[in-house]
Design an enzyme around this catalytic site. Structure first.
Site, PDB file in Angstrom:
ATOM      1  N   SER A  14       0.828  -1.209   0.000  1.00  0.00           N
ATOM      2  CA  SER A  14       0.000   0.000   0.000  1.00  0.00           C
ATOM      3  C   SER A  14       0.865   1.263   0.000  1.00  0.00           C
ATOM      4  CB  SER A  14      -0.907   0.015   1.229  1.00  0.00           C
ATOM      5  OG  SER A  14      -0.124   0.125   2.398  1.00  0.00           O
ATOM      6  N   GLU A 156       3.862   6.312   7.299  1.00  0.00           N
ATOM      7  CA  GLU A 156       3.692   7.005   6.009  1.00  0.00           C
ATOM      8  C   GLU A 156       4.014   8.500   6.131  1.00  0.00           C
ATOM      9  OE1 GLU A 156       2.523   5.811   2.773  1.00  0.00           O
ATOM     10  OE2 GLU A 156       2.927   3.804   3.533  1.00  0.00           O
TER      11      GLU A 156
HETATM   12  N1  DGL Z   1       2.115  -2.712   4.779  1.00  0.00           N
HETATM   13  C1  DGL Z   1       0.707  -3.043   4.834  1.00  0.00           C
HETATM   14  C2  DGL Z   1       0.554  -4.383   5.538  1.00  0.00           C
HETATM   15  O1  DGL Z   1       1.519  -5.139   5.600  1.00  0.00           O
HETATM   16  C3  DGL Z   1      -0.017  -1.873   5.414  1.00  0.00           C
HETATM   17  C4  DGL Z   1      -1.459  -1.830   5.145  1.00  0.00           C
HETATM   18  C5  DGL Z   1      -2.123  -0.485   5.159  1.00  0.00           C
HETATM   19  O2  DGL Z   1      -1.957   0.269   4.192  1.00  0.00           O
HETATM   20  O3  DGL Z   1      -2.900  -0.224   6.083  1.00  0.00           O
HETATM   21  O4  DGL Z   1      -0.496  -4.742   6.012  1.00  0.00           O
END
Ligand code: DGL
Length: 274
Positions: A14, A156
């Site tokens: 994401s 983020e």
């Molecule tokens: N890095 C994603 C995971 O491993 C994050 C998910 C998100 O964007 O909330 O779940």
């Protein structure tokens, strides 16, 4: 089309989280070319309905196949893997590696008291994917699974330390701390960037387990089985794309991943679904 060994590995997340897996893959397989897409324009996946996340995962995976001719795909996102791994494995013409089974394997090898924890996004924990995978790996494991809404947003923003994230961690990690786990799986690829904060809350007797290295090992084994390993002398070329602000992706991404993220390009979802 490039020959099998010359084709890149495709990865997606994401946003920035999958860079923890990209780091492990680049370090373990330096000869391999890599294409990474961070869907920062549509993050976070964690609070979104499973069907929506599955749709995004399909767009990203098919784009990696069609636009970049990848030879294998790593779903470097637990939330996407927990709802889309089976479908992607069935429909894609290339093999798919998830972060979930490698993480569970590492966790079951780490624990001594069999009390283990997993933390992840709301979507990952609600999907039950970890609960099912743990049961398969070792039915004797006593699992405490806890969602940590808000952690991804801190990463983020590049806010990986400080009082605000520390206070949130104290509150969210209470169930796993109180359960007496001796090993805690970071079931979201963003969370290794918060390791310091999480370790401070969990204390020195709890081992934090990240799926990044185990996933890289699983990918290496797969490529070897497929006879698809790049020739050893080749120097891997790494391409990074973002569906959001590309400059922010390059700037923060370089801080989190390292110098391999020299520049980033725009990715757009237009017309890439099967
Ligand atoms: N890095 C994603 C995971 O491993 C994050 C998910 C998100 O964007 O909330 O779940």
């Amino acid at each position: 089309m490039a020959s099998g060994v010359d084709r890149p590995i495709g990865m997606f997340d994401s946003g920035f989280g999958g860079l923890t897996v990209a780091r492990a893959v680049i370090d373990l397989l330096p000869a391999e070319d890599l294409v990474y897409i961070g869907d920062t324009g549509r993050y976070p996946y964690g609070p979104k309905p499973a069907a929506e996340v599955c749709g995004y995962a399909r767009q990203l995976a098919w784009s990696l196949v069609r636009d970049f001719d990848v030879k294998a795909i790593v779903i470097a996102c637990n939330t996407a893997a927990s709802v889309a791994f089976e479908q992607l494995s069935a429909e894609l013409p290339v093999p798919v590696v998830s972060v979930i089974e490698p993480g569970v394997r590492a966790l079951s090898l780490t624990t001594r008291n069999k009390k283990v924890g997993v933390i992840g996004t709301v979507g990952t924990i609600a999907s039950g994917a970890y609960q099912r995978a743990m049961l398969l790996a070792d039915p004797a494991l006593q699992l405490t699974a806890t969602a940590c809404p808000g952690f991804v947003e801190f990463v983020e923003r590049g806010a990986t330390s400080g009082d605000d994230v520390g206070v949130l961690a104290e509150a969210l990690l209470a169930p796993v701390r109180d359960a007496g786990v001796d090993a805690l799986l970071l079931g979201c690829t963003h969370y290794p960037y918060l390791s310091r904060v999480i370790a401070d809350v969990m204390g020195p007797d709890v081992v934090l387990v990240s799926s990044a290295d185990e996933t890289a090992f699983a990918l290496a084994a797969l490529l070897t089985t497929m006879s698809s390993r790049q020739k050893p002398g080749h120097v891997g070329v790494h391409k990074f794309l973002s569906s959001g602000d590309v400059q922010w992706f390059a700037d923060l991404g370089r801080r989190l991943l390292g110098p391999e993220l020299a520049n980033a390009q725009q990715w757009s979802s237009g017309g890439t679904t099967k």
